[in-house]
Scaffold this motif. Structure first.
Motif, short mmCIF file in Angstrom:
data_model
loop_
_atom_site.label_atom_id
_atom_site.label_comp_id
_atom_site.label_asym_id
_atom_site.label_seq_id
_atom_site.Cartn_x
_atom_site.Cartn_y
_atom_site.Cartn_z
N LEU A 4 0.84 -1.20 0.00
CA LEU A 4 0.00 0.00 0.00
C LEU A 4 0.87 1.25 0.00
N GLY A 5 0.44 2.23 -0.74
CA GLY A 5 1.14 3.50 -0.73
C GLY A 5 0.55 4.42 0.32
N LEU A 6 1.12 4.44 1.50
CA LEU A 6 0.61 5.29 2.58
C LEU A 6 1.03 6.73 2.32
N PRO A 7 0.10 7.67 2.25
CA PRO A 7 0.47 9.07 2.05
C PRO A 7 1.39 9.56 3.16
N MET A 8 2.32 10.44 2.85
CA MET A 8 3.23 10.97 3.86
C MET A 8 2.44 11.59 5.02
N ALA A 9 1.32 12.24 4.67
CA ALA A 9 0.51 12.88 5.71
C ALA A 9 -0.15 11.86 6.64
N LEU A 67 1.43 9.18 7.98
CA LEU A 67 2.39 8.49 8.86
C LEU A 67 2.11 8.74 10.34
N ASP A 68 1.97 10.01 10.71
CA ASP A 68 1.72 10.33 12.11
C ASP A 68 0.37 9.82 12.59
N PRO A 69 -0.73 10.06 11.84
CA PRO A 69 -2.02 9.55 12.31
C PRO A 69 -2.03 8.03 12.49
N LEU A 70 -1.42 7.29 11.55
CA LEU A 70 -1.41 5.83 11.68
C LEU A 70 -0.58 5.40 12.89
N LEU A 98 -5.98 1.44 8.65
CA LEU A 98 -5.62 1.87 7.29
C LEU A 98 -6.34 3.16 6.92
N ARG A 99 -7.60 3.25 7.29
CA ARG A 99 -8.37 4.46 6.97
C ARG A 99 -7.78 5.68 7.67
N VAL A 100 -7.39 5.51 8.93
CA VAL A 100 -6.78 6.61 9.67
C VAL A 100 -5.51 7.08 8.95
N GLY A 101 -4.77 6.15 8.36
CA GLY A 101 -3.55 6.50 7.66
C GLY A 101 -3.75 7.09 6.28
N GLY A 102 -4.99 7.11 5.82
CA GLY A 102 -5.27 7.72 4.52
C GLY A 102 -5.48 6.73 3.39
N ILE A 103 -5.52 5.44 3.69
CA ILE A 103 -5.82 4.44 2.66
C ILE A 103 -7.34 4.44 2.45
N PRO A 154 -8.00 2.76 -6.44
CA PRO A 154 -7.16 3.18 -7.58
C PRO A 154 -5.80 3.70 -7.14
N ALA A 155 -4.77 3.15 -7.76
CA ALA A 155 -3.39 3.66 -7.62
C ALA A 155 -2.91 3.69 -6.18
N THR A 156 -3.38 2.76 -5.35
CA THR A 156 -2.88 2.74 -3.99
C THR A 156 -2.37 1.37 -3.57
#
Length: 261
Positions: free
Chosen positions: A168-173, A175-178, A228-233, A254-256
């Motif tokens: 999974l491509g975790l958005p940089m934003a 990282l902290d929430p996850l 995963l949702r908290v991390g932006g997936i 898509p694209a994740t």
């Protein structure tokens, strides 16, 4: 109580079904009865046990196999993390460099690890060395949870060959929430450190007391989807009980996501 089992009746009764009523008997007696079945019936016993362990007894119809996905490109600015799906259970693997905030302190428990795998589940069943049918049934009812943290010295694709892997491509934003979300899942001791329970089943792995309550409607897969949702997936934990209900979402994201087998 009576246990009702409905199954296909075999080649000579194609298109028909057979009903067996095991009862009145206790669930251990039912398990013993199944153990006496001939060899060709063993897959059915394994299926029932797996569905019970995953909290699936009320909705067995949800057990299914989804088609293999196509490969998709990960976003260029994403941090690769992994979802590990093994049977009915899912876990999250994070590279050490992606672990931020207070959760970073946990890495000192696992010197030399390149990845940490986080799995949440029903305490008695998850910690049992050889889970019994009784353990599986008890896991259907609300009970205390546990976190298993497993260190890996190489990427999951090289160390979990027997599992289904989603990169999974975790958005940089995210990282902290996850990291903060995972940290909150650990019950803390008086000094603020995670409460260790016991050594885990894998090399160097550790069980910790977890927050939250496991039940047939809030399983390890619900917990994983929430994280995963908290991390932006782009997944939703709503309605997620089985592993397939989460992995199906990832296949269509898509694209994740990219599947690695």
């Amino acid at each position: 109580m009576k246990v009702l089992v409905i199954h296909g009746a075999g080649r000579n009764m194609r298109g028909k079904s057979q009903v067996e009523i095991f009862g009145p008997m206790t669930l251990p007696e039912y398990d013993a009865r199944i153990c006496q079945m001939p060899p060709h019936s063993i897959p059915r016993r394994a299926f029932l046990g797996a569905c019970l362990a995953g909290g699936t007894l009320p909705v067995l119809v949800g057990c299914r196999t989804a088609p293999l996905p196509t490969f998709q490109e990960l976003p260029g600015d994403g941090v690769p993390i992994y979802l590990i799906a093994g049977g009915w259970h899912t876990e999250i693997a994070l590279p050490i460099h992606a672990i931020h905030g207070p959760l970073r302190a946990l890495t000192s428990d696992f010197p030399g690890a390149q990845y940490l795998v986080f799995g949440w589940g029903e305490r008695n069943y998850y910690m049992a060395r050889a889970p019994t049918f009784d353990d599986a049934v008890r896991a259907l009812f609300p009970g205390p949870a546990v976190l298993l943290v497993t260190p890996l010295d190489r990427p999951p694709r090289d160390s979990r060959a027997d599992a289904q892997l989603f990169e999974l491509g975790l958005p940089m934003a995210g990282l902290d929430p996850l990291s903060n979300h995972l940290w909150a899942a650990f019950e803390k001791s008086g000094d603020g450190t995670p409460r260790r329970l016991a050594a885990g089943p894998g090399p160097g792995s550790v069980f910790y007391v977890a927050t939250g309550t496991y039940s047939s409607s809030y399983t390890c897969n619900t917990w994983t989807a929430e994280a995963l949702r908290v991390g932006g997936i782009p997944v939703t934990p709503a309605g997620v009980v089985f592993a397939g209900q989460l992995t199906d979402q990832l296949r269509s994201a898509p694209a994740t996501v990219r599947l690695q087998k």
